[in-house]
Design a protein around this motif. Sequence first.
Motif, PDB file in Angstrom:
ATOM      1  N   ASP A  87       5.120  -9.792   1.796  1.00 49.83           N
ATOM      2  CA  ASP A  87       6.138  -8.987   2.469  1.00 49.83           C
ATOM      3  C   ASP A  87       5.714  -7.529   2.538  1.00 49.83           C
ATOM      4  O   ASP A  87       5.940  -6.844   3.549  1.00 49.83           O
ATOM      5  CB  ASP A  87       7.484  -9.100   1.731  1.00 49.83           C
ATOM      6  N   ASP A  88       5.090  -7.070   1.457  1.00 49.03           N
ATOM      7  CA  ASP A  88       4.639  -5.679   1.394  1.00 49.03           C
ATOM      8  C   ASP A  88       3.620  -5.396   2.496  1.00 49.03           C
ATOM      9  O   ASP A  88       3.671  -4.363   3.179  1.00 49.03           O
ATOM     10  CB  ASP A  88       3.981  -5.395   0.035  1.00 49.03           C
ATOM     11  N   PHE A  89       2.681  -6.344   2.660  1.00 48.02           N
ATOM     12  CA  PHE A  89       1.631  -6.153   3.658  1.00 48.02           C
ATOM     13  C   PHE A  89       2.214  -6.100   5.065  1.00 48.02           C
ATOM     14  O   PHE A  89       1.865  -5.230   5.875  1.00 48.02           O
ATOM     15  CB  PHE A  89       0.608  -7.284   3.562  1.00 48.02           C
ATOM     16  N   VAL A  90       3.136  -7.044   5.356  1.00 43.04           N
ATOM     17  CA  VAL A  90       3.724  -7.100   6.703  1.00 43.04           C
ATOM     18  C   VAL A  90       4.521  -5.833   6.986  1.00 43.04           C
ATOM     19  O   VAL A  90       4.409  -5.245   8.072  1.00 43.04           O
ATOM     20  CB  VAL A  90       4.622  -8.355   6.831  1.00 43.04           C
ATOM     21  N   LEU A  91       5.319  -5.393   6.006  1.00 43.77           N
ATOM     22  CA  LEU A  91       6.105  -4.172   6.199  1.00 43.77           C
ATOM     23  C   LEU A  91       5.185  -2.960   6.364  1.00 43.77           C
ATOM     24  O   LEU A  91       5.411  -2.107   7.224  1.00 43.77           O
ATOM     25  CB  LEU A  91       7.041  -3.966   5.007  1.00 43.77           C
TER      26      LEU A  91
ATOM     27  N   LYS B  21      -5.385  -9.208   5.508  1.00 41.64           N
ATOM     28  CA  LYS B  21      -4.044  -9.589   5.098  1.00 41.64           C
ATOM     29  C   LYS B  21      -3.993  -9.849   3.608  1.00 41.64           C
ATOM     30  O   LYS B  21      -5.023 -10.068   2.956  1.00 41.64           O
ATOM     31  CB  LYS B  21      -3.583 -10.855   5.846  1.00 41.64           C
ATOM     32  N   SER B  22      -2.779  -9.830   3.084  1.00 41.16           N
ATOM     33  CA  SER B  22      -2.574 -10.126   1.673  1.00 41.16           C
ATOM     34  C   SER B  22      -2.512 -11.637   1.489  1.00 41.16           C
ATOM     35  O   SER B  22      -1.676 -12.315   2.097  1.00 41.16           O
ATOM     36  CB  SER B  22      -1.268  -9.478   1.199  1.00 41.16           C
TER      37      SER B  22
ATOM     38  N   HIS C 176       9.719  -1.937  -4.678  1.00 41.59           N
ATOM     39  CA  HIS C 176       8.417  -1.241  -4.674  1.00 41.59           C
ATOM     40  C   HIS C 176       7.458  -1.985  -3.738  1.00 41.59           C
ATOM     41  O   HIS C 176       7.322  -3.199  -3.813  1.00 41.59           O
ATOM     42  CB  HIS C 176       7.929  -1.181  -6.129  1.00 41.59           C
ATOM     43  N   ILE C 177       6.809  -1.249  -2.850  1.00 35.65           N
ATOM     44  CA  ILE C 177       5.951  -1.849  -1.822  1.00 35.65           C
ATOM     45  C   ILE C 177       4.497  -1.463  -2.076  1.00 35.65           C
ATOM     46  O   ILE C 177       4.130  -0.285  -2.036  1.00 35.65           O
ATOM     47  CB  ILE C 177       6.373  -1.390  -0.407  1.00 35.65           C
ATOM     48  N   ALA C 178       3.657  -2.506  -2.333  1.00 31.55           N
ATOM     49  CA  ALA C 178       2.212  -2.317  -2.496  1.00 31.55           C
ATOM     50  C   ALA C 178       1.529  -3.198  -1.460  1.00 31.55           C
ATOM     51  O   ALA C 178       1.305  -4.390  -1.702  1.00 31.55           O
ATOM     52  CB  ALA C 178       1.776  -2.695  -3.905  1.00 31.55           C
TER      53      ALA C 178
END
Length: 934
Positions: free
Chosen positions: A351-355, A187-188, A343-345
């Motif tokens: 949030d990026d990790f979950v998405l 996880k992030s 932008h999703i990293a």
Amino acid sequence: MTQDFRETVALPQTSFPMKANLPRREPEILKRWENLDLYRRLRADSEGREKFVLHDGPPYANGHLHMGTALNKILKDVVNRSQQMLGKDAAYVPGWDCHGLPIEWHIEQEYRKQGKDKDEVAIQAFRRQCREFADKWIGVQKEEFKRLGVLGDWEHPYTTMSFEAEAGIFEELAKFLLKGSLYRGHKSVMWSVVEKTALAEAEVEYHDHTSHTIWVRFPVVETSVPELQQAAVVIWTTTPWTMPANRAVAFGEEVDYRLVEVAHAGEGSLAREGERLVLADELVGDVCAAAKIDEVRTCARFKGKDLAGTVLAHPFRGRGYDYDVPMLAGEFVTTEQGTGLVHIAPSHGEDDFVLGARHGLEVPDTVAEDGRYTAAVPGFEGVHVFEAHEPVIRALEASGALLARGQMVHAYPHSWRSKAPLIFRATPQWFIAMDGEDRLRDTALRAIEDTRFVPASGANRIRGMVESRPDWCVSRQRAWGVPIAVFVHKATGEVLRDGEVCARIADAFRAEGADAWWTRDPGDFLGPGRDPADYEQVTDILDVWFDSGSTHATVLEQRPELAWPASLYLEGSDQHRGWFQSSLMESCGTRGRAPYAAVLTHGFVVDPLGRKMSKSLGNGIEVQDLLKQYGADIARLWVVSADFTEDIRIGDEILKRQADAYRRLRNTLRFLLGNLQGFGPAERVEPAEMPELERWVLHRLFELDRLVHDANAAFDYDRLYQALTTFCANDLSAFYFDVRKDALYCDPLDGRRRRAARTVLDILFDTLVRWLAPVLAFTCDEAWTARHGEGDCVHLQRFRAVPAAWRDDALAAKWARVREIRRVITGALEVERRDKRIGASLEARPTVHLGADDLALVADLDLAELAITSGIALTDAAAPADAFRLDDVEGVAVVPTRAGGERCARCWQQVDELSAEGLCERCEAAVAAWRAAA
């Protein structure tokens, strides 16, 4: 020649000095407490009473005390001493948090100074140095806490690094392991590239940080919206360094978007006339301003949900970033700022990790633990992320993807230890599930409802945090702490959940400390039938919040003088996200309820202007300097002088005011002691035989006794001690003592009025010194021993029982009016003194004009005695226009006149006739009695 009658006047006598000299005297009193073995005597005396257990949130063993720590420990001591004197058994076991990054960081810095690498040192040797460092500071802090007057079991404190504690902490972790709540996930998490470890929210502080902002084009590759062909989607980010890790772009399903064509670009703009851009409708103007676009033409409008299925190209396509970038719906997308497209990293945002996990996006390991790009980032490998913004921005500009750039100052997460900014980094970590089969989140929320919070707003604060918090990340990539002593099967990736293995690990920790995880052969733990070569031995350590969060189990449940759950947890308001919450989670996960019945929070210490203490501002006050100048009792009085649930201000002027308040309280005790010299049981007068003034004082004690109990129940110490201070200053010093000095000094020694007054003084001292003792711990014990001898101690007493029979509401109402009348009289005399028409008030014999009701009210009182004059004339006649009045007291007017007659050589009252020796009738009798006794 006038005869000297001073020998016949009963002036105060006491060994209790006017000058406190607290910095010198307090250490002597501390030594006396040690000689009395005070804490042990209290435990013996309290055996069988109701327990009150304030569980100590462990301070960190890595430096001298600061004012915030002093505030916390003094407040705890005030609570404990108050509860003890209320008749409870308030055992207090102080503790220390010993593991974790602050100590490890200090040892690492010592290595750096020597040009050594900590990673080259054997872990056992490194851990030993950490243990020695913590042990040194425990010794220092212990003496500093004792110097503040904090009473507890200092000979047997708890520490999270004791072998017993390390075993107990692991046993608590094992409960989560065995029921399946502990798991390893990718996880992030917030990551410190300086300290090379994950951090919890409670280890993070936010500071203003200047970030580079960029607006970046993502060319549309595939879409179901015809108008979007040949267009670009524009994102905005404050972390340019995360662009190489981009894997998607998020939109808001219900957000209104607009496709615009650049009609005219201004000078210096990176926009190209004729290009088409997708932006949130309400942010078009902001983006145009940032990109220096003068004019756009609207080509199409659509909802965010229409973008579903659209595929974009990475801005660095053709440079090793040739994967597709899907557009995905994200509930976190807003139009507050930016472009309305995110932008999703997945490697670098929560949030990026979950998405990304929801849509199966790749989560590459783009940044190493030291903050440098890995080989997974073509073109940037080895570049540090905090130095990457310019290389990334230049590459975006070279690829034609950069639309605009700028800067903004915003709150950014930093490590509270190294003070370095953090990044989000996706790494394998160990977590405790919040929403697993045991529904830890739901249990914790129910426990919050069952807990009393002071102030009540604390419940809302911690509830909001628990409702939204992610799974608890309990792993740290460090060396100094309790290891996550878990085995993982290499072939299957399964975590070994075996109670017998856990028991063997705990036994080893109990005997040898947690170092056993590194010094023992893994086969000793795995037992027969398992090959250590088949298992990965996890070497991450536990989050120190798990350590301290487990102390309810390792301390409260293990010490017979304590009890579980605790009566109270008491820490600063920041602990809603720290110890209060980690204790709640740990206890709810293992015992199904909170480990405390009540939670009390205090604010932070700030300077007189409300600013945080800092070295750069030079506005701090060192604890040791305060003690050397003022003494601990002044610091203790400061703690209860304001509403400590808010931030508490401190500074030289504030401390001087506290010193003044202290002197008034000390003088009250000194007056009582001085006038009780030789007082014994035979002199006592029963309340029913006392004058009204004495019975009024007893009524006031009854009222205050109720306040003492109510305020202690509410932990409302500022209200309580303000009331006691006001009582001492206004009711006693400025009124009762002032009135009764004449009777105490000049009445015959066996006179009923004097005996009644001395009886009340005895009651006042015995009651007040106990009420004040939890705060003025040193001074009140000094006063107590001045009266009862060195073999006794005020802290062995309970609050005095105040009989309900002392209550007299009618008398109180009467004397409230009497005091108003007196205030007008003394006000008139003050004017006479100011204008030098009289000296002392005994030179006056005023006329007081009252209404019929007031005349009846004071008919049985001697107003001259109350106003300290040599006589008073009362009349219901209309007062002359120039009579003295007070606007807030109706129906009272005073015409001051000088007293006639001659002054008594002993009491200085002016009377019509004196004896041959120059004495009034009362003093003549008193002197005769004194001569007979002599």
